[in-house]
Write a protein that holds these residues in place. Sequence first.
Motif, mmCIF file in Angstrom:
data_model
loop_
_atom_site.group_PDB
_atom_site.id
_atom_site.type_symbol
_atom_site.label_atom_id
_atom_site.label_comp_id
_atom_site.label_asym_id
_atom_site.label_seq_id
_atom_site.Cartn_x
_atom_site.Cartn_y
_atom_site.Cartn_z
ATOM 1 N N THR A 56 -67.977 -11.603 -40.348
ATOM 2 C CA THR A 56 -67.707 -11.403 -38.918
ATOM 3 C C THR A 56 -68.582 -12.322 -38.069
ATOM 4 O O THR A 56 -68.147 -12.787 -37.006
ATOM 5 C CB THR A 56 -67.933 -9.937 -38.513
ATOM 6 N N ALA A 57 -69.805 -12.597 -38.534
ATOM 7 C CA ALA A 57 -70.644 -13.565 -37.821
ATOM 8 C C ALA A 57 -70.002 -14.950 -37.850
ATOM 9 O O ALA A 57 -70.008 -15.685 -36.851
ATOM 10 C CB ALA A 57 -72.036 -13.609 -38.439
ATOM 11 N N ALA A 58 -69.425 -15.306 -38.997
ATOM 12 C CA ALA A 58 -68.730 -16.594 -39.108
ATOM 13 C C ALA A 58 -67.526 -16.646 -38.170
ATOM 14 O O ALA A 58 -67.242 -17.681 -37.552
ATOM 15 C CB ALA A 58 -68.290 -16.818 -40.552
ATOM 16 N N ALA A 114 -63.718 -10.975 -31.896
ATOM 17 C CA ALA A 114 -64.868 -11.423 -32.678
ATOM 18 C C ALA A 114 -66.121 -10.625 -32.323
ATOM 19 O O ALA A 114 -66.893 -10.229 -33.215
ATOM 20 C CB ALA A 114 -65.098 -12.915 -32.449
ATOM 21 N N ILE A 115 -66.323 -10.376 -31.036
ATOM 22 C CA ILE A 115 -67.513 -9.623 -30.610
ATOM 23 C C ILE A 115 -67.468 -8.199 -31.136
ATOM 24 O O ILE A 115 -68.474 -7.674 -31.645
ATOM 25 C CB ILE A 115 -67.620 -9.635 -29.072
ATOM 26 N N VAL A 116 -66.314 -7.544 -31.027
ATOM 27 C CA VAL A 116 -66.193 -6.162 -31.506
ATOM 28 C C VAL A 116 -66.407 -6.095 -33.014
ATOM 29 O O VAL A 116 -67.132 -5.225 -33.512
ATOM 30 C CB VAL A 116 -64.814 -5.584 -31.125
ATOM 31 N N VAL A 161 -66.562 -19.083 -30.708
ATOM 32 C CA VAL A 161 -67.380 -19.578 -29.585
ATOM 33 C C VAL A 161 -67.565 -21.084 -29.623
ATOM 34 O O VAL A 161 -67.847 -21.710 -28.579
ATOM 35 C CB VAL A 161 -68.756 -18.877 -29.545
ATOM 36 N N THR A 162 -67.436 -21.703 -30.790
ATOM 37 C CA THR A 162 -67.587 -23.160 -30.878
ATOM 38 C C THR A 162 -66.296 -23.907 -30.584
ATOM 39 O O THR A 162 -66.282 -25.143 -30.578
ATOM 40 C CB THR A 162 -68.097 -23.565 -32.269
ATOM 41 N N GLY A 163 -65.215 -23.171 -30.367
ATOM 42 C CA GLY A 163 -63.949 -23.814 -30.075
ATOM 43 C C GLY A 163 -63.321 -24.514 -31.262
ATOM 44 O O GLY A 163 -62.542 -25.465 -31.099
ATOM 45 N N ALA A 164 -63.636 -24.035 -32.459
ATOM 46 C CA ALA A 164 -63.055 -24.608 -33.677
ATOM 47 C C ALA A 164 -61.551 -24.348 -33.688
ATOM 48 O O ALA A 164 -61.053 -23.465 -32.964
ATOM 49 C CB ALA A 164 -63.713 -23.994 -34.911
ATOM 50 N N PRO A 165 -60.806 -25.098 -34.492
ATOM 51 C CA PRO A 165 -59.348 -24.889 -34.538
ATOM 52 C C PRO A 165 -58.989 -23.443 -34.854
ATOM 53 O O PRO A 165 -59.619 -22.791 -35.697
ATOM 54 C CB PRO A 165 -58.909 -25.831 -35.666
ATOM 55 N N HIS A 166 -57.959 -22.938 -34.183
ATOM 56 C CA HIS A 166 -57.575 -21.542 -34.341
ATOM 57 C C HIS A 166 -57.133 -21.203 -35.763
ATOM 58 O O HIS A 166 -57.233 -20.040 -36.179
ATOM 59 C CB HIS A 166 -56.453 -21.190 -33.345
ATOM 60 N N TRP A 167 -56.657 -22.192 -36.518
ATOM 61 C CA TRP A 167 -56.193 -21.897 -37.873
ATOM 62 C C TRP A 167 -57.327 -21.461 -38.793
ATOM 63 O O TRP A 167 -57.082 -20.919 -39.874
ATOM 64 C CB TRP A 167 -55.453 -23.093 -38.471
ATOM 65 N N LEU A 168 -58.579 -21.676 -38.355
ATOM 66 C CA LEU A 168 -59.723 -21.222 -39.159
ATOM 67 C C LEU A 168 -59.975 -19.725 -39.026
ATOM 68 O O LEU A 168 -60.632 -19.129 -39.879
ATOM 69 C CB LEU A 168 -60.988 -21.982 -38.740
ATOM 70 N N ILE A 169 -59.475 -19.118 -37.959
ATOM 71 C CA ILE A 169 -59.780 -17.705 -37.686
ATOM 72 C C ILE A 169 -59.396 -16.774 -38.833
ATOM 73 O O ILE A 169 -60.171 -15.871 -39.191
ATOM 74 C CB ILE A 169 -59.107 -17.270 -36.361
ATOM 75 N N PRO A 170 -58.214 -16.919 -39.459
ATOM 76 C CA PRO A 170 -57.861 -15.984 -40.536
ATOM 77 C C PRO A 170 -58.796 -16.021 -41.750
ATOM 78 O O PRO A 170 -58.832 -15.057 -42.515
ATOM 79 C CB PRO A 170 -56.444 -16.436 -40.933
ATOM 80 N N ILE A 171 -59.557 -17.091 -41.934
ATOM 81 C CA ILE A 171 -60.404 -17.196 -43.131
ATOM 82 C C ILE A 171 -61.536 -16.165 -43.112
ATOM 83 O O ILE A 171 -61.672 -15.375 -44.057
ATOM 84 C CB ILE A 171 -60.934 -18.627 -43.294
ATOM 85 N N PRO A 172 -62.401 -16.121 -42.082
ATOM 86 C CA PRO A 172 -63.440 -15.086 -42.085
ATOM 87 C C PRO A 172 -62.872 -13.672 -41.984
ATOM 88 O O PRO A 172 -63.486 -12.727 -42.492
ATOM 89 C CB PRO A 172 -64.300 -15.435 -40.866
ATOM 90 N N ILE A 173 -61.701 -13.537 -41.356
ATOM 91 C CA ILE A 173 -61.080 -12.216 -41.312
ATOM 92 C C ILE A 173 -60.710 -11.760 -42.719
ATOM 93 O O ILE A 173 -60.943 -10.608 -43.099
ATOM 94 C CB ILE A 173 -59.839 -12.235 -40.390
#
Length: 410
Positions: free
Chosen positions: A308-310, A388-390, A316-328
Motif C-alpha cells: 500500500t505504501a508503494a 491510496a491514502i485510505v 503521488v509521483t504521477g507515475a503511469p496509471h497502468w502501474l496502479i494494479p500491481i501494488p493492489i
Amino acid sequence: MTTTSRSAARHGGARGERTPIGTLLLIVLASLSAIAPVATDLYLPAFPTMTGDLATGATAVQLTLTAFLVGVAVGQLVFGPLSDRVGRLRPLIGGAAICVIASALAALAPTIELLIVARFVQGLAGAAGMVIGRAVISDLAAGPAAARAFSIMTLVTGVAPILAPFVGSLLIGGVGWRGVLWVVFALAAVMLVAVVAVVRETHTPERRRRARIERAENGSAAKDLISRAFLGNTGAYGFGFAVMMAYIAASPFLYQVLLGMNEIAYGLSFGANAAGLVIVGSVAARLSASRSIRGMLGLGLSVVGAATAALLIVVVTGAPHWLIPIPIFVAVSGLGLVLGNATAAALQAVPRASGSGSALLGALQFGLGAAVSPLVSLGGENDPLPLAIVMVTCALIALAAFVVAGRPSD
C-alpha cells in the motif's frame, strides 16, 4: 496454565472438548460467510447502469453498498451474543430465512430508497451466517486446527468479494442488475437449505451450562473481550479487511473510468487478484501446522503495508496509471496471510465467549468497510489518491494493532 484454561479443561468448556470439523460442514460454513461478500459485490459492475434505471446519482447507488455493510456490522452484534446465550443453530436458521426474504425484496425494489432499506435488512440477517460460522469453528477447533479452518474460510470469504464483480460483469449483460440480485436470492435460499440439512448445534445446553459454571468460578467472560490479545488481533483483522474493502469500493470507477477497462476486463482484473489471494491463502492453510499464527500474521501485514505504501508512491509521483494494479495485487494477495490467522488469534484469546468475540470481530470488519467505502471516492471518479491514502492508513493501523496484541504469552 491460567485459572480460566484449567476451568475450561475441567468442565469441557471452550477449549476442552473438540470434534473434527467435517469437510462438508466447513464448506457450508465457508459458503455462509461468503453470502454477504457476494451480495456486497456481485452487482458492483452495474453501478453506472443503476443510476439511470433508478433515476438517481452515484452517491445514492453507493449507499446501497454502505447500508448493506452497516447492516452486516449491526447484525453481527445481534447474532453473536445471542448464539452464546441460546445456541448456534436457531439464530443461524432464523437469520438465513430473513436473508432470503430481504434478498427477494431487494431484487423487486422499485426505488433507490426501498433498495437501500432492503439491502440493510439483507446485511443484518446475512450476518448470522458469518458470525455464527466462526463461532461454530471456535466451538470445534483450537490452535493450528482452528487457524487452518479459518484460513480455508478466508479463501472463500476473501475470494468472494474479489471474484463476485467478475461473475457479475458476465451476468449483467444478460439478466441486468435485478437479475443479479435474483442470483443472490437463489444463493441465500440454497444456503438456508444447507444449514437445515448439515449444521448441528455445537453450543449445546450442556456446554452453556458449563459456561455458566465457569462464569461463577472465574467471573464474566467480558473481561476477555477487552484483553490486549483480543483487541489487538481484532484490530489487525478489521483494518486488514478495510484495506480490501477500500479497493473493492473504488474498483468500478478505478478500473472502468480511470484505467478505461470494459466490464469484462474489469472482471478479469478482479480474477487476477482473487488468484493471488487463493494461492497465498492456500499456503497459509498448509503452513498452519508448522508455522506460528503470529509469525504468518506479521509477515502478511508487512507485505500489505509495503504494497500500500508503494501504491501511494505511484499515485503521488504521477507515475503511469497502468502501474496502479500491481501494488493492489500484492496487497490483496498478502491478505491471504492476514485474515485467517488474525481471526484464529483473536478468537483464541476469548475461548469463553467465541460468539460475542466473533460478533465484535465481524462488526469491526464491516463497520470499517462501511466507513472506508465513501472515503475512497472523495476526490471524484478520476482521482486515485483518496484510495491510496485510505489503503495505506488502514494497513499501518492493522500493523500497529498487531504489535499491540503482543505474543500469546505476553
